[in-house]
Design an enzyme around this catalytic site. Structure first.
Site, short mmCIF file in Angstrom:
data_model
loop_
_atom_site.label_atom_id
_atom_site.label_comp_id
_atom_site.label_asym_id
_atom_site.label_seq_id
_atom_site.Cartn_x
_atom_site.Cartn_y
_atom_site.Cartn_z
N HIS A 127 69.43 -22.72 41.25
CA HIS A 127 68.49 -23.10 42.32
C HIS A 127 69.18 -23.98 43.38
O HIS A 127 68.77 -25.12 43.63
CB HIS A 127 67.27 -23.84 41.72
CG HIS A 127 66.06 -23.75 42.62
ND1 HIS A 127 64.78 -23.57 42.16
CD2 HIS A 127 65.95 -23.84 43.97
CE1 HIS A 127 63.94 -23.55 43.18
NE2 HIS A 127 64.63 -23.71 44.29
N ARG A 139 61.32 -17.82 44.53
CA ARG A 139 60.77 -18.36 43.29
C ARG A 139 60.87 -17.29 42.20
O ARG A 139 60.72 -16.10 42.48
CB ARG A 139 59.29 -18.75 43.46
CG ARG A 139 59.05 -20.02 44.28
CD ARG A 139 59.55 -21.28 43.58
NE ARG A 139 59.29 -22.49 44.34
CZ ARG A 139 60.13 -23.04 45.21
NH1 ARG A 139 61.34 -22.49 45.42
NH2 ARG A 139 59.81 -24.15 45.84
C1 GLV Z 1 63.35 -25.22 47.20
O1 GLV Z 1 63.21 -24.38 46.37
C2 GLV Z 1 62.36 -25.52 48.19
O2 GLV Z 1 61.25 -25.01 48.07
O3 GLV Z 1 62.66 -26.25 49.13
#
Ligand code: GLV
Length: 309
Positions: A272, A224
């Site tokens: 991401h 994160r």
């Molecule tokens: C992606 O970031 C997840 O938490 O699965």
């Protein structure tokens, strides 16, 4: 009949079809299809609209369609008395291993330096590095971090791992506790962060800790964005204390077009995608967990509110 309500945005029908295929004995419905709210036993969701949860008074557990539950937990409308269950691996760990390995190889094979040289049409060779002399440290040794650490160690790199609670993994030098983190950082050529986002890990990778990395170290963040002080990272890259970074996660996502991170020569950015939720293995896992819960058997991945993962 046990009923599962799925909220997966535009992909809802695909998820529901997978539930129907894997578990025809469960009644599954994709939001916003009609369902009697009183009948919903389980919810599987990622980012439903505000005040979504209040409509389902009998829900026994909520399954997150991802591994990180920080967004769901921080919602004021999340029902505090209902268990939240995160995905544990479900096909994500292998992807995350590949992603981390790409970072490790970038460091080992000096790709940021060669990319910079390419911009200058500069033909210059640097000394090779062997796998055994590259020290890789993985922060977070759970369902994902454990696979990353062991997968990289199996290739011959010198792997260490840090977790808040002591862990033991074959082939990985595991440590825990705040002091050991500092020592580990001092011995990390490549730092791979996969810690969950909690009050304890927010800005864990601040200027002070990033400075502990040896000169030339490389950072991979695929957990994160709030755990890494991006400004401190840029400062240390500009001072050539760090040699490069591979970033998949950011404070604000999508990363705003005017963010200086996009154009920093030492930073490689992905949107991401390090570990994408895969529908089939995720549904199989959720169905298995529902069956266990219905039989009174404890399941992995139940979020403990006091530790927030
Ligand atoms: C992606 O970031 C997840 O938490 O699965």
């Amino acid at each position: 009949m046990t009923t599962v309500l799925v909220h997966a945005g535009r992909d809802g029908p695909q998820w529901q079809a997978q539930f129907a295929r894997i578990a025809p004995d469960l009644h599954s419905v994709a939001w916003p299809d009609a369902i009697e709210a009183e009948r919903v036993d389980y919810i599987a969701c990622w980012s439903p609209p505000v005040n979504f949860f209040g409509a389902y008074p009998r829900v026994k557990a909520i399954f997150a369609l991802g591994a990180g539950v920080d967004k769901l937990l921080s919602r004021p409308d999340f029902p505090a008395h209902v268990s939240l269950v995160r995905l544990t691996d479900a096909g994500m760990a292998e992807q995350m291993l590949e992603y981390a390995l790409y970072g490790v190889l970038s460091y080992q094979r000096r790709m940021p330096a060669y990319a910079a040289q390419q911009m200058r049409a500069e033909w210059r060779k640097h000394p090779p590095r062997s796998r055994g002399e590259v020290r890789v440290s993985v922060l977070g040794l759970g369902a994902i971090g454990g696979v990353i650490a062991q997968g990289i160690a199996a290739l011959g790199y010198a792997v260490g791992g840090w977790s808040r609670h002591p862990r033991s993994l074959d082939g990985v030098r595991c440590v825990s506790g705040d002091e050991s983190l500092t020592t580990l950082l001092e011995r990390s050529d490549v730092l791979v962060n996969v810690l969950p986002s909690t009050a304890q890990t927010r800005r864990l990778l601040n200027h002070e800790r990033l400075s502990r990395l040896p000169r030339g170290a490389y950072v991979v963040n695929c957990s994160r964005g709030d755990q890494l002080d991006a400004q401190a990272l840029v400062t240390l890259l500009d001072q050539a204390h760090l040699s490069g970074a591979l970033l998949d996660v950011f404070d604000a996502e999508p990363l705003p077009p005017d963010s200086p991170l996009w154009r920093h020569p030492g930073i490689q950015i992905t949107p991401h995608v390090a570990g994408t939720t895969l529908i089939e293995p995720s549904v199989a896992q959720i169905v298995a967990k529902i069956r266990d819960l219905e039989s009174g058997i404890a399941v992995a991945g139940v979020v403990q509110p006091e530790r927030a993962y």
